[in-house]
Design an enzyme around this catalytic site. Structure first.
Site, PDB file in Angstrom:
ATOM      1  N   ARG A 256       9.451  10.400 -46.832  1.00  0.00           N
ATOM      2  CA  ARG A 256       9.052   9.072 -46.347  1.00  0.00           C
ATOM      3  C   ARG A 256       9.293   8.003 -47.421  1.00  0.00           C
ATOM      4  NH1 ARG A 256       4.094   7.643 -47.030  1.00  0.00           N
ATOM      5  NH2 ARG A 256       3.214   9.649 -46.456  1.00  0.00           N
TER       6      ARG A 256
ATOM      7  N   TYR B  60      14.172 -12.258 -28.944  1.00  0.00           N
ATOM      8  CA  TYR B  60      14.243 -10.896 -28.403  1.00  0.00           C
ATOM      9  C   TYR B  60      12.886 -10.544 -27.770  1.00  0.00           C
ATOM     10  CZ  TYR B  60      14.569  -5.871 -28.096  1.00  0.00           C
ATOM     11  OH  TYR B  60      14.555  -4.582 -27.620  1.00  0.00           O
TER      12      TYR B  60
ATOM     13  N   ASP C 154      16.683 -12.735 -37.611  1.00  0.00           N
ATOM     14  CA  ASP C 154      17.203 -11.582 -36.898  1.00  0.00           C
ATOM     15  C   ASP C 154      18.700 -11.837 -36.702  1.00  0.00           C
ATOM     16  OD1 ASP C 154      17.999  -9.726 -34.965  1.00  0.00           O
ATOM     17  OD2 ASP C 154      16.019  -9.672 -34.023  1.00  0.00           O
TER      18      ASP C 154
ATOM     19  N   LYS D 252      22.520  -1.854 -32.357  1.00  0.00           N
ATOM     20  CA  LYS D 252      23.529  -2.664 -31.661  1.00  0.00           C
ATOM     21  C   LYS D 252      24.867  -2.608 -32.420  1.00  0.00           C
ATOM     22  CE  LYS D 252      19.818  -3.414 -29.306  1.00  0.00           C
ATOM     23  NZ  LYS D 252      18.939  -4.537 -29.515  1.00  0.00           N
TER      24      LYS D 252
HETATM   25  C1  LIG Z   1      17.530  -4.691 -29.697  1.00  0.00           C
HETATM   26  C2  LIG Z   1      17.042  -5.815 -30.519  1.00  0.00           C
HETATM   27  C3  LIG Z   1      15.883  -5.698 -31.287  1.00  0.00           C
HETATM   28  C4  LIG Z   1      15.042  -4.443 -31.285  1.00  0.00           C
HETATM   29  O1  LIG Z   1      15.730  -3.350 -31.819  1.00  0.00           O
HETATM   30  P1  LIG Z   1      15.470  -1.814 -31.409  1.00  0.00           P
HETATM   31  O2  LIG Z   1      16.500  -1.113 -32.212  1.00  0.00           O
HETATM   32  O3  LIG Z   1      15.653  -1.702 -29.936  1.00  0.00           O
HETATM   33  O4  LIG Z   1      14.069  -1.495 -31.812  1.00  0.00           O
HETATM   34  C5  LIG Z   1      15.511  -6.773 -32.069  1.00  0.00           C
HETATM   35  N1  LIG Z   1      16.218  -7.923 -32.058  1.00  0.00           N
HETATM   36  C6  LIG Z   1      17.316  -8.077 -31.320  1.00  0.00           C
HETATM   37  C7  LIG Z   1      18.051  -9.365 -31.354  1.00  0.00           C
HETATM   38  C8  LIG Z   1      17.769  -7.037 -30.517  1.00  0.00           C
HETATM   39  O5  LIG Z   1      18.858  -7.205 -29.761  1.00  0.00           O
END
Ligand SMILES: *Cc1c(COP(=O)(O)O)cnc(C)c1O
Length: 380
Positions: A46, A99, A171, A196
């Site tokens: 961890r 998001y 983000d 993504k």
């Molecule tokens: C998918 C997404 C998240 C969350 O990510 P996960 O991997 O699904 O936990 C956060 N911000 C954006 C812009 C996203 O597209």
């Protein structure tokens, strides 16, 4: 070094012990200590892991940061970046068009720990400026916004945040470091859903946080180690493999998105196309000034809910799914999928209507994707 080269030469591309041209997967949960009085680089899975560390170094290098952290999901990364900075009595300003999961975290969790928040339209600097309070600790941005691809002037918003004494987090999932490196624009901390574009193959759940400020890195590490939402070694390796092709994928997928935006604009039953790469788009010039591309995601509004239903039923090449950024094209319906947890009135206010689709362009030929969308929506 150009970004394409950096992707393959961050210094983590081979195993120093054997020369193997791939970082080894190290699964051990614990490590023999030669001397408990002398700190070793790794002691427990961890707290640290060589495979995860290699990935964290790669992601830090790509974002132009000094420290990277890998988490078990994008949401673990988003929440760790926030929890690292917040205490009872603090206030957070969030981009309004956010998001769905981050929105939900702000609405249903932060208040329980005595942290208040305001959603502000970060594409409007006057509205953003008005949202700060003396106790604002963090400005959390997302740009391009999801799913309308609205563009925040990241340099100006970050400067505004700093002027008000706030840490600035962004983000950067939709752009990826291949197109935008927010630390160079004055942001303190960058977060990603690596599920993504970074992973890129729809086969992995992961999140990353990068910073270039040592004090911030310590705070984020404390949350990573204490809350324990770490990325397992196998997944860290898979993510590193996906990242190697980020530049070529992003380039091809962006070209396809641009071509789709253009051809869909000419379809009579498509009412609006939201893509910052279109010359008339309100975010076009701002994005051109802060990123090296416009991304592979667009959204379109069709004329009726009947059309929506028909497209969902008849599209073959487009997978109807949540998520984005993979090599296969994805069509999502935000009102019932990614933004289902946003109350309808709030959704309407944000412009996320019942006739809106979000399209994530993959690596298929643009012509095939266009024809498939067209045949699905055309009522014969
Ligand atoms: C998918 C997404 C998240 C969350 O990510 P996960 O991997 O699904 O936990 C956060 N911000 C954006 C812009 C996203 O597209």
């Amino acid at each position: 070094m150009k970004f394409e080269t950096l992707l393959l030469h961050t210094g983590n591309e081979f195993d120093p012990a054997t020369g193997a041209l791939s970082a080894p997967i190290q699964n051990a949960s614990t490590y023999r200590q030669a001397d408990p009085f002398v700190r070793q680089p790794f002691d427990y899975l961890r707290s640290g892991n060589p495979t995860r560390r290699a990935l964290e170094n790669v992601v830090a290098a790509l974002e132009g940061g000094t420290r990277g952290f890998a988490f078990a999901s994008g949401m673990a990364a988003v929440t760790a970046s926030l929890l690292g900075f917040l205490s009872k009595g603090d206030h957070v300003v969030f981009s309004a068009d956010l998001y769905g999961g981050t929105y939900h975290f702000a609405e249903s969790f932060l208040g329980r720990y005595g942290v208040e928040h305001t959603f502000a339209d970060s594409t409007d600097l006057a509205a953003l400026g008005a949202a700060f309070r003396p106790e604002t600790k963090v400005l959390f941005l997302e740009s391009p916004s999801n799913p309308l691809l609205k563009i925040t002037d990241v340099r100006a918003a970050a400067a505004l945040g700093r002027k008000h004494g706030a840490f600035v987090i962004i983000d950067n999932t939709f752009m990826s470091p291949a197109l935008m490196r927010p630390l160079e624009l004055g942001v303190d901390v960058v977060v990603h859903s690596a599920t993504k574009f970074l992973g890129g193959h729809s086969d992995l759940l992961a999140g990353c946080v990068v910073t270039n400020t040592p004090g911030h890195a310590e705070k984020i590490y404390a949350v990573q180690n204490l809350l324990g939402g770490v990325l397992p070694p196998q997944d860290a390796w898979l993510l590193m493999r996906g990242i190697k092709t980020l530049a070529v994928r992003m380039k091809a997928q962006e070209e396809t998105a641009a071509s789709l935006a253009k051809s869909l604009s000419g379809v009579p039953w498509v009412k609006r196309v939201h893509y910052p790469g279109l010359p008339g788009n309100p975010g076009h010039d701002i994005l051109a000034g802060q990123a090296s591309g416009f991304g592979a995601v667009l959204s379109v509004e069709v004329d009726t809910v009947e059309r929506v239903k028909r497209i969902i039923e008849k599209a073959h090449l487009w997978s109807i799914a949540v998520s984005l950024g993979g090599v296969e094209s994805i069509l999502s319906y935000p009102a019932r999928m990614s933004h289902a947890s946003v109350p309808p009135a709030e959704r309407e206010k944000l412009g996320i209507t019942d006739t809106l689709f979000r399209l994530s362009a993959g690596l298929e030929a643009a012509e095939d994707l266009f024809e498939d969308f067209l045949q699905a929506g055309d009522i014969i």
